[in-house]
Design a protein around this motif. Structure first.
Motif, PDB file in Angstrom:
ATOM      1  N   CYS A  41       0.828  -1.210   0.000  1.00 25.27           N
ATOM      2  CA  CYS A  41       0.000   0.000   0.000  1.00 25.27           C
ATOM      3  C   CYS A  41       0.864   1.262   0.000  1.00 25.27           C
ATOM      4  O   CYS A  41       2.024   1.227   0.377  1.00 25.27           O
ATOM      5  CB  CYS A  41      -0.992  -0.002   1.159  1.00 25.27           C
ATOM      6  SG  CYS A  41      -0.286  -0.114   2.787  1.00 25.27           S
ATOM      7  N   SER A  42       0.255   2.348  -0.414  1.00 22.00           N
ATOM      8  CA  SER A  42       0.959   3.627  -0.530  1.00 22.00           C
ATOM      9  C   SER A  42       1.195   4.303   0.818  1.00 22.00           C
ATOM     10  O   SER A  42       2.157   5.039   0.980  1.00 22.00           O
ATOM     11  CB  SER A  42       0.164   4.585  -1.422  1.00 22.00           C
ATOM     12  OG  SER A  42       0.051   4.080  -2.723  1.00 22.00           O
ATOM     13  N   SER A  43       0.297   4.093   1.768  1.00 20.88           N
ATOM     14  CA  SER A  43       0.386   4.772   3.074  1.00 20.88           C
ATOM     15  C   SER A  43       0.255   3.789   4.233  1.00 20.88           C
ATOM     16  O   SER A  43      -0.697   3.848   5.005  1.00 20.88           O
ATOM     17  CB  SER A  43      -0.702   5.840   3.167  1.00 20.88           C
ATOM     18  OG  SER A  43      -0.545   6.805   2.158  1.00 20.88           O
ATOM     19  N   HIS A  86      -2.121   8.403  -2.673  1.00 23.01           N
ATOM     20  CA  HIS A  86      -2.089   7.341  -3.684  1.00 23.01           C
ATOM     21  C   HIS A  86      -2.295   7.928  -5.090  1.00 23.01           C
ATOM     22  O   HIS A  86      -1.560   7.583  -6.023  1.00 23.01           O
ATOM     23  CB  HIS A  86      -3.171   6.309  -3.358  1.00 23.01           C
ATOM     24  CG  HIS A  86      -3.106   5.072  -4.170  1.00 23.01           C
ATOM     25  ND1 HIS A  86      -2.056   4.181  -4.108  1.00 23.01           N
ATOM     26  CD2 HIS A  86      -3.985   4.553  -5.062  1.00 23.01           C
ATOM     27  CE1 HIS A  86      -2.286   3.178  -4.929  1.00 23.01           C
ATOM     28  NE2 HIS A  86      -3.452   3.382  -5.526  1.00 23.01           N
ATOM     29  N   TYR A  89       0.891   9.821  -6.129  1.00 24.26           N
ATOM     30  CA  TYR A  89       1.956   8.901  -6.565  1.00 24.26           C
ATOM     31  C   TYR A  89       1.681   8.405  -7.985  1.00 24.26           C
ATOM     32  O   TYR A  89       2.575   8.378  -8.828  1.00 24.26           O
ATOM     33  CB  TYR A  89       2.047   7.687  -5.638  1.00 24.26           C
ATOM     34  CG  TYR A  89       2.881   7.892  -4.394  1.00 24.26           C
ATOM     35  CD1 TYR A  89       4.178   8.394  -4.454  1.00 24.26           C
ATOM     36  CD2 TYR A  89       2.375   7.538  -3.148  1.00 24.26           C
ATOM     37  CE1 TYR A  89       4.941   8.556  -3.314  1.00 24.26           C
ATOM     38  CE2 TYR A  89       3.133   7.699  -2.001  1.00 24.26           C
ATOM     39  CZ  TYR A  89       4.417   8.206  -2.084  1.00 24.26           C
ATOM     40  OH  TYR A  89       5.171   8.354  -0.955  1.00 24.26           O
ATOM     41  N   LYS A  90       0.444   8.004  -8.250  1.00 24.32           N
ATOM     42  CA  LYS A  90       0.105   7.469  -9.578  1.00 24.32           C
ATOM     43  C   LYS A  90       0.242   8.534 -10.660  1.00 24.32           C
ATOM     44  O   LYS A  90       0.668   8.235 -11.773  1.00 24.32           O
ATOM     45  CB  LYS A  90      -1.300   6.874  -9.569  1.00 24.32           C
ATOM     46  CG  LYS A  90      -1.363   5.596  -8.761  1.00 24.32           C
ATOM     47  CD  LYS A  90      -2.649   4.813  -8.791  1.00 24.32           C
ATOM     48  CE  LYS A  90      -3.895   5.479  -9.161  1.00 24.32           C
ATOM     49  NZ  LYS A  90      -5.089   4.627  -9.046  1.00 24.32           N
ATOM     50  N   TYR A  96       4.565   3.765 -11.280  1.00 25.11           N
ATOM     51  CA  TYR A  96       4.112   3.410  -9.932  1.00 25.11           C
ATOM     52  C   TYR A  96       3.432   2.042  -9.960  1.00 25.11           C
ATOM     53  O   TYR A  96       2.622   1.774 -10.856  1.00 25.11           O
ATOM     54  CB  TYR A  96       3.146   4.473  -9.392  1.00 25.11           C
ATOM     55  CG  TYR A  96       2.917   4.355  -7.913  1.00 25.11           C
ATOM     56  CD1 TYR A  96       3.910   4.712  -7.025  1.00 25.11           C
ATOM     57  CD2 TYR A  96       1.726   3.860  -7.409  1.00 25.11           C
ATOM     58  CE1 TYR A  96       3.721   4.592  -5.665  1.00 25.11           C
ATOM     59  CE2 TYR A  96       1.526   3.737  -6.051  1.00 25.11           C
ATOM     60  CZ  TYR A  96       2.532   4.105  -5.183  1.00 25.11           C
ATOM     61  OH  TYR A  96       2.349   3.971  -3.835  1.00 25.11           O
ATOM     62  N   ARG A 100      -0.495  -1.817  -5.902  1.00 24.76           N
ATOM     63  CA  ARG A 100      -0.560  -1.193  -4.569  1.00 24.76           C
ATOM     64  C   ARG A 100      -1.939  -0.620  -4.291  1.00 24.76           C
ATOM     65  O   ARG A 100      -2.585  -0.045  -5.159  1.00 24.76           O
ATOM     66  CB  ARG A 100       0.459  -0.057  -4.429  1.00 24.76           C
ATOM     67  CG  ARG A 100       1.818  -0.547  -4.073  1.00 24.76           C
ATOM     68  CD  ARG A 100       2.689   0.608  -3.650  1.00 24.76           C
ATOM     69  NE  ARG A 100       4.071   0.180  -3.750  1.00 24.76           N
ATOM     70  CZ  ARG A 100       5.094   0.962  -3.569  1.00 24.76           C
ATOM     71  NH1 ARG A 100       4.907   2.234  -3.284  1.00 24.76           N
ATOM     72  NH2 ARG A 100       6.303   0.507  -3.658  1.00 24.76           N
ATOM     73  N   TRP A 101      -2.346  -0.754  -3.059  1.00 28.43           N
ATOM     74  CA  TRP A 101      -3.595  -0.164  -2.584  1.00 28.43           C
ATOM     75  C   TRP A 101      -3.268   1.146  -1.889  1.00 28.43           C
ATOM     76  O   TRP A 101      -2.112   1.421  -1.557  1.00 28.43           O
ATOM     77  CB  TRP A 101      -4.278  -1.134  -1.626  1.00 28.43           C
ATOM     78  CG  TRP A 101      -4.714  -2.386  -2.320  1.00 28.43           C
ATOM     79  CD1 TRP A 101      -3.936  -3.476  -2.625  1.00 28.43           C
ATOM     80  CD2 TRP A 101      -5.995  -2.670  -2.844  1.00 28.43           C
ATOM     81  NE1 TRP A 101      -4.666  -4.407  -3.287  1.00 28.43           N
ATOM     82  CE2 TRP A 101      -5.937  -3.953  -3.437  1.00 28.43           C
ATOM     83  CE3 TRP A 101      -7.195  -1.970  -2.853  1.00 28.43           C
ATOM     84  CZ2 TRP A 101      -7.031  -4.540  -4.038  1.00 28.43           C
ATOM     85  CZ3 TRP A 101      -8.297  -2.578  -3.452  1.00 28.43           C
ATOM     86  CH2 TRP A 101      -8.209  -3.837  -4.038  1.00 28.43           C
ATOM     87  N   ALA A 102      -4.270   1.959  -1.626  1.00 27.96           N
ATOM     88  CA  ALA A 102      -4.038   3.256  -0.985  1.00 27.96           C
ATOM     89  C   ALA A 102      -3.605   3.084   0.482  1.00 27.96           C
ATOM     90  O   ALA A 102      -2.586   3.622   0.905  1.00 27.96           O
ATOM     91  CB  ALA A 102      -5.268   4.129  -1.067  1.00 27.96           C
TER      92      ALA A 102
END
Length: 108
Positions: A41-43, A86, A89-90, A96, A100-102
């Motif tokens: 995940c992003s965060s 998220h 980033y994308k 990216y 990945r999920w948020a």
């Protein structure tokens, strides 16, 4: 668990901004975090914070209407921030990772 997860995530984020955050000419000072929880995940630090709150509430006074309202606000706030991060980033990094999920793997 949440505390360790948050610490590892913050260490990862800090390590990609070495050199005082100064970017070389023509280069972005930002890069994509890699490894550990960032694979999923992003965060992950936001997910870890939610886990910390759940632990604190569970170990303290317990769950009631007031703590449920507090947790709802925490999850909504961190979820919104994770979603915006998220998307950034994308939009910023064309390579990216699409898997990945948020914030919460397999959910959001």
């Amino acid at each position: 668990f949440g505390n360790v997860m948050q610490y590892q995530s913050h260490c990862t984020l800090a390590s990609i901004r070495k050199g005082g955050g100064q970017a070389a000419p023509g280069k972005s000072k930002y890069s994509v975090p890699q490894g550990l929880w960032f694979k999923h995940c992003s965060s992950p630090h936001y997910l870890a914070e939610i886990l910390l709150y759940v632990g604190f509430v569970t170990l303290s006074t317990g769950w009631g209407a007031d703590t449920l309202l507090l947790m709802t606000m925490v999850v909504m706030n961190l979820g919104l921030s994770a979603g915006m991060t998220h998307q950034w980033y994308k939009a910023t990094f064309k390579t990216y990772p699409k898997a990945r999920w948020a914030m919460v793997p397999l959910i959001y």
